[in-house]
Motif scaffolding. Structure first.
Motif, PDB file in Angstrom:
ATOM      1  N   PRO A 159       0.798  -1.230   0.000  1.00  0.00           N
ATOM      2  CA  PRO A 159       0.000   0.000   0.000  1.00  0.00           C
ATOM      3  C   PRO A 159       0.832   1.282   0.000  1.00  0.00           C
ATOM      4  CG  PRO A 159      -0.729  -1.536   1.709  1.00  0.00           C
ATOM      5  CD  PRO A 159       0.583  -2.028   1.216  1.00  0.00           C
ATOM      6  N   LEU A 160       2.100   1.189   0.402  1.00  0.00           N
ATOM      7  CA  LEU A 160       2.914   2.388   0.578  1.00  0.00           C
ATOM      8  C   LEU A 160       3.853   2.667  -0.582  1.00  0.00           C
ATOM      9  CD1 LEU A 160       3.939   2.055   4.336  1.00  0.00           C
ATOM     10  CD2 LEU A 160       2.471   3.816   3.346  1.00  0.00           C
ATOM     11  N   PHE A 161       4.689   1.685  -0.916  1.00  0.00           N
ATOM     12  CA  PHE A 161       5.780   1.921  -1.857  1.00  0.00           C
ATOM     13  C   PHE A 161       5.874   0.795  -2.877  1.00  0.00           C
ATOM     14  CE2 PHE A 161       7.547   3.798   2.193  1.00  0.00           C
ATOM     15  CZ  PHE A 161       7.336   5.117   1.828  1.00  0.00           C
ATOM     16  N   GLY A 162       6.632   1.084  -3.930  1.00  0.00           N
ATOM     17  CA  GLY A 162       6.907   0.075  -4.932  1.00  0.00           C
ATOM     18  C   GLY A 162       8.030  -0.855  -4.499  1.00  0.00           C
ATOM     19  N   GLU A 163       8.397  -1.772  -5.375  1.00  0.00           N
ATOM     20  CA  GLU A 163       9.383  -2.797  -5.045  1.00  0.00           C
ATOM     21  C   GLU A 163      10.798  -2.238  -4.922  1.00  0.00           C
ATOM     22  OE1 GLU A 163       9.104  -5.924  -7.853  1.00  0.00           O
ATOM     23  OE2 GLU A 163       7.076  -6.541  -7.251  1.00  0.00           O
ATOM     24  N   SER A 164      11.046  -1.026  -5.403  1.00  0.00           N
ATOM     25  CA  SER A 164      12.394  -0.464  -5.327  1.00  0.00           C
ATOM     26  C   SER A 164      12.780  -0.060  -3.905  1.00  0.00           C
ATOM     27  CB  SER A 164      12.513   0.757  -6.243  1.00  0.00           C
ATOM     28  OG  SER A 164      11.614   1.780  -5.829  1.00  0.00           O
ATOM     29  N   ILE A 165      11.793   0.103  -3.031  1.00  0.00           N
ATOM     30  CA  ILE A 165      12.060   0.480  -1.638  1.00  0.00           C
ATOM     31  C   ILE A 165      12.356  -0.783  -0.823  1.00  0.00           C
ATOM     32  CG2 ILE A 165      11.086   1.506   0.441  1.00  0.00           C
ATOM     33  CD1 ILE A 165      11.816   3.479  -1.797  1.00  0.00           C
ATOM     34  N   HIS A 166      13.487  -0.757  -0.086  1.00  0.00           N
ATOM     35  CA  HIS A 166      13.944  -1.946   0.616  1.00  0.00           C
ATOM     36  C   HIS A 166      13.997  -1.785   2.139  1.00  0.00           C
ATOM     37  CE1 HIS A 166      16.104  -3.264  -3.322  1.00  0.00           C
ATOM     38  NE2 HIS A 166      14.804  -3.527  -3.342  1.00  0.00           N
ATOM     39  N   SER A 167      13.940  -0.575   2.654  1.00  0.00           N
ATOM     40  CA  SER A 167      13.852  -0.372   4.099  1.00  0.00           C
ATOM     41  C   SER A 167      13.027   0.891   4.354  1.00  0.00           C
ATOM     42  CB  SER A 167      15.233  -0.258   4.743  1.00  0.00           C
ATOM     43  OG  SER A 167      15.951   0.857   4.246  1.00  0.00           O
TER      44      SER A 167
END
Length: 218
Positions: A159-167
């Motif tokens: 719901p918040l971010f795409g897959e590029s965000i890792h932490s």
């Protein structure tokens, strides 16, 4: 096969020598020739003198201290940068902003932070259908504390971010009708970690609780 009795005698002898040298630190001042004659095992060089070994230990200690100083200076610079960025955010938020103004100010704040690549501010009304998307996140990560730092699984992050965000750094603001969720995301796996200090982000939570439309400090 080693003789246990001989081993015990060697251990006692070593203990006696150790105690003597600790009680008589001036010993090598009276017998300086021993400093050059004594040889110590060395992994790379076979053996070295006691003086060489002492110098090597001192260099290692100095290098470790220099590394500590460099790390502390880096942390100090980062904290100074965050402090100035927070001051700018304060000025923007303390001008009775609308929700849109607050979101823009937070986006600017996020852009000024190293290795922070995304920011979301979500207001969650109890009767809104949107809150169901974040219920899993709230119950798993923010049920015992209003701050979470670390990684999310794919279902929680969707719901918040795409897959590029890792932490992520998650911040719950208020509760009940005034519930809001602030999230910062990084593309680095370890940028946000559970062991990180939470002073600045808790301060940000208190500020947003005061200034966001529909929130108060009650």
């Amino acid at each position: 096969m080693n003789d246990p009795l001989a081993q015990d005698k060697d251990a006692i002898a070593a203990s006696v020598v150790l105690d003597y040298l600790q009680d008589h630190p001036e010993f090598f001042q009276h017998y300086p020739q021993l400093l050059q004659q004594m040889r110590l095992p060395h992994q790379q060089r076979g053996s070295v003198s006691l003086v060489e070994r002492q110098l090597e230990m001192q260099r290692t200690k100095i290098a470790a201290l220099e590394d500590d100083i460099t790390r502390l200076m880096s942390v100090a610079r980062q904290n100074e940068h965050i402090f100035h960025a927070l001051n700018t955010l304060h000025l923007a938020l303390l001008q009775n902003p609308t929700l849109q103004d607050a979101e823009q100010a937070l986006q600017q704040f996020a852009k000024s932070m190293p290795q922070v690549h995304a920011c979301r501010l979500v207001c969650l009304q109890p009767d809104s259908s949107a809150i169901s998307q974040y219920q899993l996140l709230l119950s798993r990560r923010l049920s015992s504390d209003n701050v979470y730092l670390g990684r999310l699984n794919k279902e929680e992050q969707q719901p918040l971010f795409g897959e590029s965000i890792h932490s992520v750094a998650l911040l719950q603001i208020g509760s009940g009708p005034g519930l809001a969720l602030l999230a910062f995301g990084s593309e680095q796996d370890d940028h946000f970690q559970p062991a990180m200090d939470r002073l600045f982000i808790r301060h940000l939570a208190k500020l947003l609780l005061l200034v966001l439309p529909g929130h108060d400090d009650s």
